[in-house]
Design a protein around this motif. Structure first.
Motif, short mmCIF file in Angstrom:
data_model
loop_
_atom_site.label_atom_id
_atom_site.label_comp_id
_atom_site.label_asym_id
_atom_site.label_seq_id
_atom_site.Cartn_x
_atom_site.Cartn_y
_atom_site.Cartn_z
N ASP A 400 31.97 -53.32 -27.91
CA ASP A 400 31.37 -52.21 -28.69
C ASP A 400 29.79 -52.00 -28.17
O ASP A 400 29.15 -52.65 -28.39
N LEU A 401 29.81 -50.73 -27.42
CA LEU A 401 28.57 -50.32 -27.03
C LEU A 401 27.84 -49.64 -28.24
O LEU A 401 26.39 -49.75 -28.14
N ILE A 402 28.51 -49.25 -29.22
CA ILE A 402 27.85 -48.45 -30.33
C ILE A 402 28.59 -49.30 -31.56
O ILE A 402 29.69 -49.28 -31.65
N SER A 403 27.77 -49.74 -32.48
CA SER A 403 28.40 -50.47 -33.55
C SER A 403 29.11 -49.42 -34.41
O SER A 403 28.71 -48.16 -34.68
N PRO A 404 30.26 -49.60 -35.02
CA PRO A 404 30.87 -48.68 -35.75
C PRO A 404 30.14 -48.21 -37.04
O PRO A 404 29.94 -47.25 -37.59
N PRO A 409 27.28 -43.09 -40.60
CA PRO A 409 26.26 -42.10 -40.90
C PRO A 409 26.21 -40.93 -40.12
O PRO A 409 26.12 -40.00 -40.84
N ILE A 410 26.55 -40.90 -39.00
CA ILE A 410 26.71 -39.69 -38.15
C ILE A 410 27.87 -38.88 -38.77
O ILE A 410 27.63 -37.52 -38.51
N GLN A 411 28.91 -39.61 -38.55
CA GLN A 411 30.06 -38.94 -39.37
C GLN A 411 29.88 -38.29 -40.77
O GLN A 411 30.28 -37.09 -40.88
N GLU A 429 27.11 -36.47 -29.04
CA GLU A 429 26.58 -37.09 -29.95
C GLU A 429 26.81 -38.49 -29.69
O GLU A 429 26.01 -39.41 -30.13
N VAL A 430 27.90 -38.88 -28.89
CA VAL A 430 27.95 -40.39 -28.69
C VAL A 430 27.02 -40.90 -27.52
O VAL A 430 26.46 -41.86 -27.77
N LEU A 431 26.55 -39.86 -26.84
CA LEU A 431 25.31 -40.24 -25.68
C LEU A 431 24.07 -40.52 -26.42
O LEU A 431 23.30 -41.38 -26.20
N ILE A 432 23.93 -39.67 -27.53
CA ILE A 432 22.50 -39.91 -28.25
C ILE A 432 22.42 -41.25 -29.27
O ILE A 432 21.66 -42.14 -29.15
N ALA A 433 23.91 -41.40 -29.60
CA ALA A 433 23.94 -42.89 -30.38
C ALA A 433 24.04 -44.04 -29.35
O ALA A 433 23.52 -45.07 -29.56
N ALA A 435 22.13 -44.06 -26.52
CA ALA A 435 20.65 -44.14 -26.41
C ALA A 435 19.97 -44.96 -27.18
O ALA A 435 19.02 -45.58 -26.90
N MET A 436 20.33 -44.61 -28.43
CA MET A 436 19.72 -45.32 -29.80
C MET A 436 19.98 -46.68 -29.42
O MET A 436 19.01 -47.82 -29.83
N SER A 437 21.42 -47.18 -29.34
CA SER A 437 21.82 -48.55 -29.27
C SER A 437 21.04 -49.30 -27.99
O SER A 437 20.73 -50.50 -28.15
N ALA A 438 20.71 -48.59 -26.99
CA ALA A 438 20.19 -48.98 -25.63
C ALA A 438 18.68 -49.84 -26.17
O ALA A 438 18.29 -50.42 -25.36
N LYS A 439 18.03 -49.23 -27.10
CA LYS A 439 16.68 -50.01 -27.44
C LYS A 439 16.80 -51.36 -27.85
O LYS A 439 16.03 -52.14 -27.65
N SER A 440 18.10 -51.77 -28.33
CA SER A 440 18.07 -53.03 -28.88
C SER A 440 19.46 -53.81 -28.42
O SER A 440 19.62 -55.23 -28.57
N ASP A 441 20.05 -53.31 -27.49
CA ASP A 441 21.59 -53.80 -27.09
C ASP A 441 21.42 -53.81 -25.61
O ASP A 441 21.33 -52.59 -24.87
#
Length: 487
Positions: A400-404, A409-411, A429-433, A435-441
């Motif tokens: 998972d590149l983005i945690s469910p 919360p976005i949904q 929306e998935v690209l924004i999510a 990008a946010m995940s990329a800060k810590s993953d």
């Protein structure tokens, strides 16, 4: 993408061809400029290696001798006619293009409003230009145009039009779209220049159809597909064949109007300087093809792309007509191709049949095909982008590149607060999510770095895209087609 066109050679010989045409006429050349100066993506798709801004570069080679005149029809201003590709009106596009041309160092001399008949919206447009210190001229509707040659070539015809003051030997007459009166503007100026004793000439710069390729060459058939809404038809130029015994290709409108043009030239100069519509052109693109097979394959893919575009417009009830779709289907038969010759189409349809869900497929630069389906969390387009990025980054597809937990919360925001009925994330929306995940993953960060590799990749979806997904794929530079089916 296999390169089939030499852009450097094109810039050199195309600019030289225009210089030679200027020298032929001596004092001034009016060059009718067809197609797009910026972002000529059709040419870059069918002639792989052709840069989308090649025409701009050609003009920059001639910038010290060239000035730009924009033509826009008063009728188009009155109807708020829009450019389909960027969705803005012709009058607004003139302002945009003037700014873009000036930014790169091209001299914009003036704007001419053609078919002027006192329209209030045209007057308002003229006032806006004048407030920006842009020279504006009016050309009028001529009764009997273009066949009443005696009236057209008289003080009651071209003579009524305001003379456009120009200061450079090359005058490039361009427009925001077809039907703006570019040719009429050029001929009107020839009439006025001749009355003033100035030796001036006319030429036409259009890339397609390519005159020295065979009539049924895929590059020329792709042009017919691109102009199916105009019902353009490529034809052997009979005037050129009769004059020189050489077979060349032109299109129906230029061939049909040539006898009238010839008569107009005779009325202005006493003789016509050209023996055929092909003679009028300055187009060296055919001399710069270095891999014909690559261009043929790219053009076949473009015909399929144009088919899907027309079929989608028809399904949406847009301007496309059934005849347009039928014409492109006929061109596909002539080219001996079908939609299954687009690899991503076959892959996406197979994935949809396997899962009974909307699906999508992408072909990466090395030929790998990646697929995705709609899920509870993601639409097919959003899932496809993540799957492609995983493949390019060498990340296990189960990761998972983005945690469910980040998606939920976005949904909730979309459904509970923004009134959306569809909780699935769109591609933006998935690209924004991501990008946010990329800060810590680390995996998400690595996947983000692969985004530039999606440029020019072919994509197909089994349902029509939302506007949001269309825009995202366009920004990524993907070549997208979709089945003409609603979700």
């Amino acid at each position: 993408m296999k390169v089939g066109f030499d852009s450097q050679k094109y810039l050199s010989i195309q600019s030289q061809c225009i210089r030679e045409r200027i020298e032929k006429y001596g004092e001034k050349l009016y060059l009718e400029f067809g197609g797009k100066l910026f972002d000529d993506f059709h040419a870059s798709r069918v002639l792989p290696g052709f840069e989308p801004d090649n025409k701009l570069k050609v003009l920059l080679e001639l910038s010290d001798t060239a000035e730009i005149v924009f033509a826009i029809g008063a009728d188009a201003i009155e109807r708020n006619k829009k450019r389909e590709d960027i969705g803005i009106t012709y009058d607004e596009d003139v302002f945009r293009l003037i700014s873009e041309y000036q930014k790169v160092g091209l001299y914009v001399g003036s704007v001419v409003v053609t078919k002027y008949a006192g329209q209030p919206t045209a007057d308002a447009f003229i006032q806006r230009l004048q407030k920006r210190n842009i020279n504006v001229y009016k050309h009028y509707v001529i009764d009997g145009y273009p066949t009443n040659v005696d009236k057209i070539v008289s003080d009651e015809g071209y003579g009524r039009n305001e003379y456009i003051e120009t200061s450079r030997p090359l005058v490039v007459v361009t427009a925001p779209g077809p039907g703006s009166g570019k040719m009429a503007t050029c001929l009107s100026q020839l009439y006025h220049e001749n009355k003033r004793g100035i030796r001036a000439g006319y030429a036409k710069y259009e890339t397609f159809p390519i005159w020295n390729l065979p009539l049924k060459h895929p590059v020329n058939l792709a042009y017919e597909a691109a102009t199916a809404d105009l019902n353009d038809v490529n034809m052997i130029d009979p005037f050129h064949l009769e004059a020189y015994g050489v077979t060349t290709v032109n299109y129906n409108r230029d061939i049909e109007i040539f006898p009238v043009l010839s008569a107009l030239f005779e009325g202005i100069f006493g003789e016509c300087p050209y023996k055929s519509p092909t003679d009028m052109g300055v187009n060296m693109a055919g001399n710069c093809i270095i891999d014909d097979d690559a261009c043929c394959e790219a053009s076949r893919q473009e015909i399929i792309r144009r088919y899907y575009k027309a079929a989608n417009q028809l399904a949406l009830g847009d301007d496309a007509k059934e005849e347009e779709v039928y014409k492109i289907e006929l061109l596909m038969k002539q080219s001996k191709i079908s939609v299954s010759d687009r690899k991503v189409t076959t892959a996406a349809l197979a994935k949809a049949e396997e899962t009974s869900l909307p699906a999508a497929a992408i072909e990466l630069a090395d030929g790998r095909i990646i697929t995705a389906k709609t899920s509870n969390l993601l639409g097919a387009s959003a899932a496809l982008i993540l799957n492609a990025l995983k493949e390019l980054a060498g990340i296990n597809h189960e990761t998972d590149l983005i945690s469910p937990l980040a998606i939920e919360p976005i949904q909730a925001l979309k459904v509970e607060y923004l009134g959306s009925k569809n909780p699935r994330l769109h591609s933006d929306e998935v690209l924004i999510a991501l990008a946010m995940s990329a800060k810590s993953d680390e995996n998400a960060a690595l996947a983000m770095k692969q985004l530039p590799k999606l440029k020019n990749c072919a994509v197909h979806t089994t349902t029509m895209l939302t506007q949001v997904d269309k825009k995202t794929f366009a920004k990524l530079g993907c070549d997208v087609t979709s089945e003409p089916k609603r979700r």
